[in-house]
Design an enzyme around this catalytic site. Structure first.
Site, PDB file in Angstrom:
ATOM      1  N   GLU A  26     -13.036 104.803  42.904  1.00  0.00           N
ATOM      2  CA  GLU A  26     -12.904 105.875  43.901  1.00  0.00           C
ATOM      3  C   GLU A  26     -12.615 107.217  43.227  1.00  0.00           C
ATOM      4  O   GLU A  26     -12.270 107.270  42.040  1.00  0.00           O
ATOM      5  CB  GLU A  26     -11.804 105.547  44.911  1.00  0.00           C
ATOM      6  CG  GLU A  26     -10.418 105.459  44.300  1.00  0.00           C
ATOM      7  CD  GLU A  26      -9.286 105.746  45.295  1.00  0.00           C
ATOM      8  OE1 GLU A  26      -9.319 106.796  45.968  1.00  0.00           O
ATOM      9  OE2 GLU A  26      -8.355 104.930  45.364  1.00  0.00           O
ATOM     10  N   LYS A  56       1.968 100.946  47.741  1.00  0.00           N
ATOM     11  CA  LYS A  56       3.150 101.735  47.389  1.00  0.00           C
ATOM     12  C   LYS A  56       4.195 101.638  48.471  1.00  0.00           C
ATOM     13  O   LYS A  56       3.863 101.612  49.653  1.00  0.00           O
ATOM     14  CB  LYS A  56       2.740 103.205  47.306  1.00  0.00           C
ATOM     15  CG  LYS A  56       2.617 103.676  45.906  1.00  0.00           C
ATOM     16  CD  LYS A  56       2.540 105.172  45.836  1.00  0.00           C
ATOM     17  CE  LYS A  56       2.118 105.509  44.435  1.00  0.00           C
ATOM     18  NZ  LYS A  56       0.894 106.242  44.358  1.00  0.00           N
TER      19      LYS A  56
HETATM   20  N1  PSU Z   1      -2.315 105.257  47.291  1.00  0.00           N
HETATM   21  C1  PSU Z   1      -2.066 105.510  46.003  1.00  0.00           C
HETATM   22  N2  PSU Z   1      -2.841 106.413  45.339  1.00  0.00           N
HETATM   23  C2  PSU Z   1      -3.883 107.048  45.946  1.00  0.00           C
HETATM   24  C3  PSU Z   1      -4.148 106.760  47.322  1.00  0.00           C
HETATM   25  C4  PSU Z   1      -3.348 105.855  47.942  1.00  0.00           C
HETATM   26  O1  PSU Z   1      -1.137 104.946  45.445  1.00  0.00           O
HETATM   27  O2  PSU Z   1      -4.560 107.872  45.312  1.00  0.00           O
HETATM   28  C5  PSU Z   1      -5.318 107.407  48.009  1.00  0.00           C
HETATM   29  C6  PSU Z   1      -6.509 106.433  48.085  1.00  0.00           C
HETATM   30  O3  PSU Z   1      -7.716 107.176  47.968  1.00  0.00           O
HETATM   31  C7  PSU Z   1      -6.395 105.858  49.486  1.00  0.00           C
HETATM   32  C8  PSU Z   1      -5.903 107.070  50.239  1.00  0.00           C
HETATM   33  O4  PSU Z   1      -7.594 105.348  50.009  1.00  0.00           O
HETATM   34  O5  PSU Z   1      -4.979 107.707  49.364  1.00  0.00           O
HETATM   35  C9  PSU Z   1      -5.247 106.705  51.554  1.00  0.00           C
HETATM   36  O6  PSU Z   1      -5.019 107.876  52.292  1.00  0.00           O
HETATM   37  P1  PSU Z   1      -4.641 107.769  53.849  1.00  0.00           P
HETATM   38  O7  PSU Z   1      -3.290 107.150  53.879  1.00  0.00           O
HETATM   39  O8  PSU Z   1      -4.651 109.194  54.322  1.00  0.00           O
HETATM   40  O9  PSU Z   1      -5.699 106.901  54.474  1.00  0.00           O
END
Ligand code: PSU
Ligand code: MN
Length: 324
Positions: free
Chosen positions: A39, A174
């Protein structure tokens, strides 16, 4: 049934002209060879520059060392790129938060408006599937945010996992998120969740244990590959999570991290930061509060996931190539 799903590739898409696939990745896909999708939101929004670009390059190298081909995914100039050049990586990394964080709902907008778009877990899965790549490596997936019973903030990653047959190798979730609720939603969505041993616990990104038991466990890349193959054989059309605990020597003291997370979450609430801004805000503040300690752990676990994911991709290619 099996062959049909496993042979699916971008050639069958009406929008093939919008997909720019590097020759190396294209060849590997056509040969059912080992390919690992990666990604780009982790690059633009997940880590600071220049460590983000440096890590992205090292991750690609590690995938190659396992015998697989890396395919980092992003949108640039109105096209989906499957496999990025060095210049593209540098551009996305250096513009950082100015890149558009593109989850599923953002894809058509970012494409039509020709914005630089960094893909999340959800949109990377969607595009990887469209291109015919069954495996994807990242750091951590999105999940159910703390307080979601009020805010309804549940990452689109979880819904995508429910409907897209791509295996996601990560280090768990996380603890900026509610891990228990995240596992519940994954179950509701029918997502197969497996910890890559040597533990039965679901890992919590910076630490090896979350306090939650994983629904299943494997100890080798070939066992993991056989689960992916079985998902395809059943035409499940749903995703899989392979959660790899952070290497012991890189795991960080959980009280220091927990304190940083609590501070960051409180700040986000106080500042009214919600929606798609919340995850990047929390990631950035945790790096600042821990003075880079969390960043070192983050880099170490992504590299470890790349190694495991590359090995699973090789095993999966062996299975697929042995098919008639
Ligand atoms: N969690 C991490 N590092 C990240 C992300 C999540 O530890 O970089 C990023 C990933 O791209 C994930 C996104 O798909 O954040 C999720 O964002 P949201 O909660 O807005 O869907
Ligand atoms: Mn959200």
């Amino acid at each position: 049934m099996f062959r049909h799903v496993l042979r699916r590739s971008f050639h069958s898409l009406p929008s093939a002209s919008k997909f720019v696939v590097t020759p190396e990745v294209r060849e590997a896909i056509l040969n059912r060879g080992p390919v690992v999708a990666l990604e780009s939101t982790i690059i633009s929004h997940g880590m600071p520059y220049p460590q983000n670009v440096e890590t992205a390059r090292q991750v690609e190298d590690i995938v190659r060392q396992q015998g697989a081909v890396p395919a980092t995914i992003a949108l640039l100039d109105g096209k989906v790129h499957i496999g990025l050049t060095d210049e593209m990586l540098e551009k996305l990394g250096s513009i950082g938060l100015k890149a558009h964080k593109a989850s599923r709902r953002d894809l058509p907008i970012v494409m039509a408006q020709r914005l630089p778009g960094a893909t999340t877990v959800a949109s990377t899965m969607f595009l990887a599937r469209a291109a015919g790549i069954p495996l994807f490596v990242t750091g951590g997936i999105g999940g159910v945010h703390r307080g979601a019973e009020q805010s309804f903030d549940i990452s689109a990653d979880l819904m995508e996992l429910g409907k897209t047959p791509v295996a996601v190798v990560c280090a768990g979730v996380k603890s900026i998120l509610d891990i228990g609720k995240t596992l519940e939603v994954l179950e509701t969505q029918g997502v197969s969740v497996t910890t890559y041993g040597p533990t039965n616990e679901f890992p919590a990104f910076y630490s090896r244990d979350s306090g939650f038991k994983s629904p299943s466990r494997v100890d080798t890349a070939s066992e993991a590959a056989s689960i992916i193959a079985a998902n395809h054989e059943l035409s499940m059309n749903s995703g899989m999570v392979f959660a790899v605990p952070i290497p012991e020597e890189s795991a960080v003291d959980s009280t220091a991290i927990q304190d940083a997370i609590a501070t960051a979450v409180n700040e986000a609430r106080a500042k009214g930061i919600t929606g798609k801004e919340e995850t990047p805000y929390l990631l950035k503040r945790i790096v600042e509060i821990t003075k880079g300690e969390s960043l070192a752990a983050n880099i170490a676990l992504v590299k470890n996931n790349a190694k495991v994911g590359g090995q699973i991709a090789v095993e999966l290619a062996n299975i697929r190539q042995s098919l008639p």
